[in-house]
Each structure stands twice: as C-alpha cells, then as structure tokens.
Enzyme design. Sequence first.
Site, PDB file in Angstrom:
ATOM      1  N   LYS A  14     -10.751   7.387  -6.696  1.00 52.13           N
ATOM      2  CA  LYS A  14      -9.460   7.197  -7.938  1.00 52.13           C
ATOM      3  C   LYS A  14      -8.610   6.208  -8.464  1.00 52.13           C
ATOM      4  O   LYS A  14      -8.062   6.546  -9.639  1.00 52.13           O
ATOM      5  CB  LYS A  14      -8.309   8.255  -7.585  1.00 52.13           C
ATOM      6  CG  LYS A  14      -8.016   8.213  -6.030  1.00 52.13           C
ATOM      7  CD  LYS A  14      -7.375   9.824  -5.573  1.00 52.13           C
ATOM      8  CE  LYS A  14      -7.060   9.517  -4.203  1.00 52.13           C
ATOM      9  NZ  LYS A  14      -6.418   8.517  -3.441  1.00 52.13           N
ATOM     10  N   ARG A  90      -0.727  15.981  -2.962  1.00 47.31           N
ATOM     11  CA  ARG A  90      -1.390  15.959  -1.832  1.00 47.31           C
ATOM     12  C   ARG A  90      -1.101  17.098  -1.809  1.00 47.31           C
ATOM     13  O   ARG A  90      -2.364  17.882  -0.026  1.00 47.31           O
ATOM     14  CB  ARG A  90      -2.065  14.611  -1.185  1.00 47.31           C
ATOM     15  CG  ARG A  90      -2.398  13.557  -1.838  1.00 47.31           C
ATOM     16  CD  ARG A  90      -2.155  12.552  -0.676  1.00 47.31           C
ATOM     17  NE  ARG A  90      -3.258  11.412  -0.084  1.00 47.31           N
ATOM     18  CZ  ARG A  90      -3.443  10.334  -1.197  1.00 47.31           C
ATOM     19  NH1 ARG A  90      -2.308  10.298  -2.033  1.00 47.31           N
ATOM     20  NH2 ARG A  90      -4.545  10.176  -0.582  1.00 47.31           N
ATOM     21  N   ARG A 129     -14.082  -1.340   1.566  1.00 49.59           N
ATOM     22  CA  ARG A 129     -13.096  -1.516   1.207  1.00 49.59           C
ATOM     23  C   ARG A 129     -12.510  -2.101   2.809  1.00 49.59           C
ATOM     24  O   ARG A 129     -11.555  -3.200   2.292  1.00 49.59           O
ATOM     25  CB  ARG A 129     -12.120  -0.774   0.620  1.00 49.59           C
ATOM     26  CG  ARG A 129     -11.382  -0.976  -0.116  1.00 49.59           C
ATOM     27  CD  ARG A 129     -10.307   0.472  -0.516  1.00 49.59           C
ATOM     28  NE  ARG A 129      -9.581   1.431  -0.152  1.00 49.59           N
ATOM     29  CZ  ARG A 129      -9.339   2.625  -0.112  1.00 49.59           C
ATOM     30  NH1 ARG A 129      -9.607   2.593  -1.104  1.00 49.59           N
ATOM     31  NH2 ARG A 129      -8.927   3.318   0.758  1.00 49.59           N
ATOM     32  N   ARG A 135      -5.799  -2.780   4.979  1.00 48.36           N
ATOM     33  CA  ARG A 135      -4.844  -1.693   4.995  1.00 48.36           C
ATOM     34  C   ARG A 135      -4.907  -0.817   6.659  1.00 48.36           C
ATOM     35  O   ARG A 135      -6.235  -1.429   6.879  1.00 48.36           O
ATOM     36  CB  ARG A 135      -5.346  -0.751   4.137  1.00 48.36           C
ATOM     37  CG  ARG A 135      -4.958  -0.487   2.936  1.00 48.36           C
ATOM     38  CD  ARG A 135      -5.140  -0.283   1.194  1.00 48.36           C
ATOM     39  NE  ARG A 135      -5.230   1.814   1.695  1.00 48.36           N
ATOM     40  CZ  ARG A 135      -5.637   2.377   1.117  1.00 48.36           C
ATOM     41  NH1 ARG A 135      -5.357   2.378  -0.176  1.00 48.36           N
ATOM     42  NH2 ARG A 135      -5.351   3.727   1.343  1.00 48.36           N
ATOM     43  N   ARG A 146      -8.103  11.557   7.601  1.00 45.63           N
ATOM     44  CA  ARG A 146      -7.089  11.295   6.334  1.00 45.63           C
ATOM     45  C   ARG A 146      -8.469  12.490   6.040  1.00 45.63           C
ATOM     46  O   ARG A 146      -8.204  13.032   5.359  1.00 45.63           O
ATOM     47  CB  ARG A 146      -7.505   9.452   5.757  1.00 45.63           C
ATOM     48  CG  ARG A 146      -6.497   8.636   6.392  1.00 45.63           C
ATOM     49  CD  ARG A 146      -6.737   7.183   5.863  1.00 45.63           C
ATOM     50  NE  ARG A 146      -6.935   7.043   5.016  1.00 45.63           N
ATOM     51  CZ  ARG A 146      -7.030   6.321   4.180  1.00 45.63           C
ATOM     52  NH1 ARG A 146      -7.995   5.311   4.697  1.00 45.63           N
ATOM     53  NH2 ARG A 146      -7.422   5.572   2.750  1.00 45.63           N
TER      54      ARG A 146
HETATM   55  P1  AMP Z   1      -3.871   6.176  -1.292  1.00 43.82           P
HETATM   56  O1  AMP Z   1      -3.734   4.791  -1.329  1.00 43.82           O
HETATM   57  O2  AMP Z   1      -3.789   7.639  -2.072  1.00 43.82           O
HETATM   58  O3  AMP Z   1      -5.220   6.553  -0.320  1.00 43.82           O
HETATM   59  O4  AMP Z   1      -2.788   6.561   0.313  1.00 43.82           O
HETATM   60  C1  AMP Z   1      -2.343   6.655   1.203  1.00 43.82           C
HETATM   61  C2  AMP Z   1      -2.311   6.463   2.297  1.00 43.82           C
HETATM   62  O5  AMP Z   1      -0.941   7.295   1.177  1.00 43.82           O
HETATM   63  C3  AMP Z   1      -2.222   8.461   2.647  1.00 43.82           C
HETATM   64  O6  AMP Z   1      -3.157   8.330   3.501  1.00 43.82           O
HETATM   65  C4  AMP Z   1      -0.954   9.077   2.920  1.00 43.82           C
HETATM   66  O7  AMP Z   1      -1.226   8.752   4.384  1.00 43.82           O
HETATM   67  C5  AMP Z   1      -0.219   8.182   2.202  1.00 43.82           C
HETATM   68  N1  AMP Z   1       0.231   8.954   0.877  1.00 43.82           N
HETATM   69  C6  AMP Z   1       0.232   8.627  -0.816  1.00 43.82           C
HETATM   70  N2  AMP Z   1       0.591   9.555  -1.528  1.00 43.82           N
HETATM   71  C7  AMP Z   1       0.508  10.292  -0.726  1.00 43.82           C
HETATM   72  C8  AMP Z   1       1.724  12.111  -0.899  1.00 43.82           C
HETATM   73  N3  AMP Z   1       1.464  12.506  -2.206  1.00 43.82           N
HETATM   74  N4  AMP Z   1       1.949  12.474  -0.216  1.00 43.82           N
HETATM   75  C9  AMP Z   1       1.573  12.338   1.152  1.00 43.82           C
HETATM   76  N5  AMP Z   1       1.274  11.187   1.703  1.00 43.82           N
HETATM   77  C10 AMP Z   1       1.437  10.102   0.472  1.00 43.82           C
END
Ligand code: AMP
Length: 200
Positions: A14, A90, A129, A135, A146
Amino acid sequence: MLNIIICGAPGCGKGTQSDLIVKKYDLKHLSTGDLLRNEIAEKSELGIIAESFISKGNLVPDEMIISILAKNIKAFGSDINGVILDGFPRTVAQAEALETLMSSNGTEITVLLDLNVEKDELINRLLKRGETSGRSDDNLETITKRLEVYETKTAPVSNFYKNMNKYAAINGMGSVDDIFGRIEKVLDSKLVETVSVSNL
Ligand code: AMP
C-alpha cells in the site's frame, strides 16, 4: 474530490502504490503508520505508547489514532484535490469515525482499494523489508501476529465499504506497474463518475 482509502494485509504494497497514486492524481497522503513512526523517532509521549503496541504487532487504540488522523486531515485545509488514507481505517470503529469526520468536512470517501496478496508472498516481502527497514515489527513473530490482527480486526472494514458500494478489490500480485495499472482503471472510472455527477 477523490478521497481514497488504500488497505490490505501488512506487506500488500500500500505504501508503494500510495506514492504512485499521489503523484498521478495530485492527492495529499496520510499514512498512519508513518505518523506513528515519526512520533516514535521523536520519542514523544505518544510515540512511546504507540511503540509498545506496534512492536508486539497490535493495533494502537482507536481513540488515539482517530485523534491523530483528525488533526492531520484538518491541517490540509479544503483547497485540495483529495486525500489518500494509507493504513486507516483498520477497525470498523475507525471507519465509523471517519464517516463522521468526512461528512462534517462536507466531503466523503470515494472508494476503498483493497490490495489482495497471497499470504506466502506477504511474509516473504515483509521478511525481505525487515533486512533493511529497521522496523521493530518486521520479524517473523510480529508479522504472524500482524496478519492475525488484520484478519480479525481489519478485514471486516471491507464489508463496511462493500455495503456502501465503495469497495474495489485489486489483485496485488505481480509487478508494481501492473498493480498500478489495475488501480488506475478503478480511479479513472471514479473520476469520470465524479465529473458526470457534478455536471448534472
Ligand atoms: P503500517 O505502516 O500501516 O503497516 O502500520 C504499522 C503499525 O502501526 C501497525 O501494525 C499498527 O500497530 C500501527 N497502526 C498504523 N495504522 C493504524 C491504525 N489505523 N489503527 C491502529 N494501529 C495502526
């Protein structure tokens, strides 16, 4: 306005596709994951709390992420072509809060793009990655968690938008260009719809 949600399981691409969409359609980009990682890097109070959820593969609490998102959307002002929300909503509670936020700003979500990628491919991409991302959540144990959280909490968000006829599944397998080509088809048709409605 073209207000897009891009979602899909961790590792679905994404972020990569958002960058291409932002360039072509001149949209504002909001990645809640990036916003949280910035807070973590700054060691803010919010960042410290967020990291305790993120490193375990859990979602950060809804109230926290909804207030961050609302603040950042407001900062864009109204003179924009639209936004792409990357990684938000989410949960169904976040989707409901987003509906309220958009309508109070006199706008609405155009479409949710759901990038579908096979599970083995997701795990391979995330592990790869993890070799360079630094990360805390790109390791096998957290990736597995996840993916589980995605299935239970985030997948139901698709139904929320399907029920409103604002859902588009995108095959997320193949080259970055091929996937973007599929997304362009959907977004171009949405733009045509938006123009014809505003000409009525
Ligand atoms: P991402 O970079 O979108 O994969 O997000 C990394 C992590 O940030 C996720 O695994 C969640 O722990 C947290 N996170 C990101 N966006 C959200 C959201 N909309 N709601 C809750 N946690 C989030």
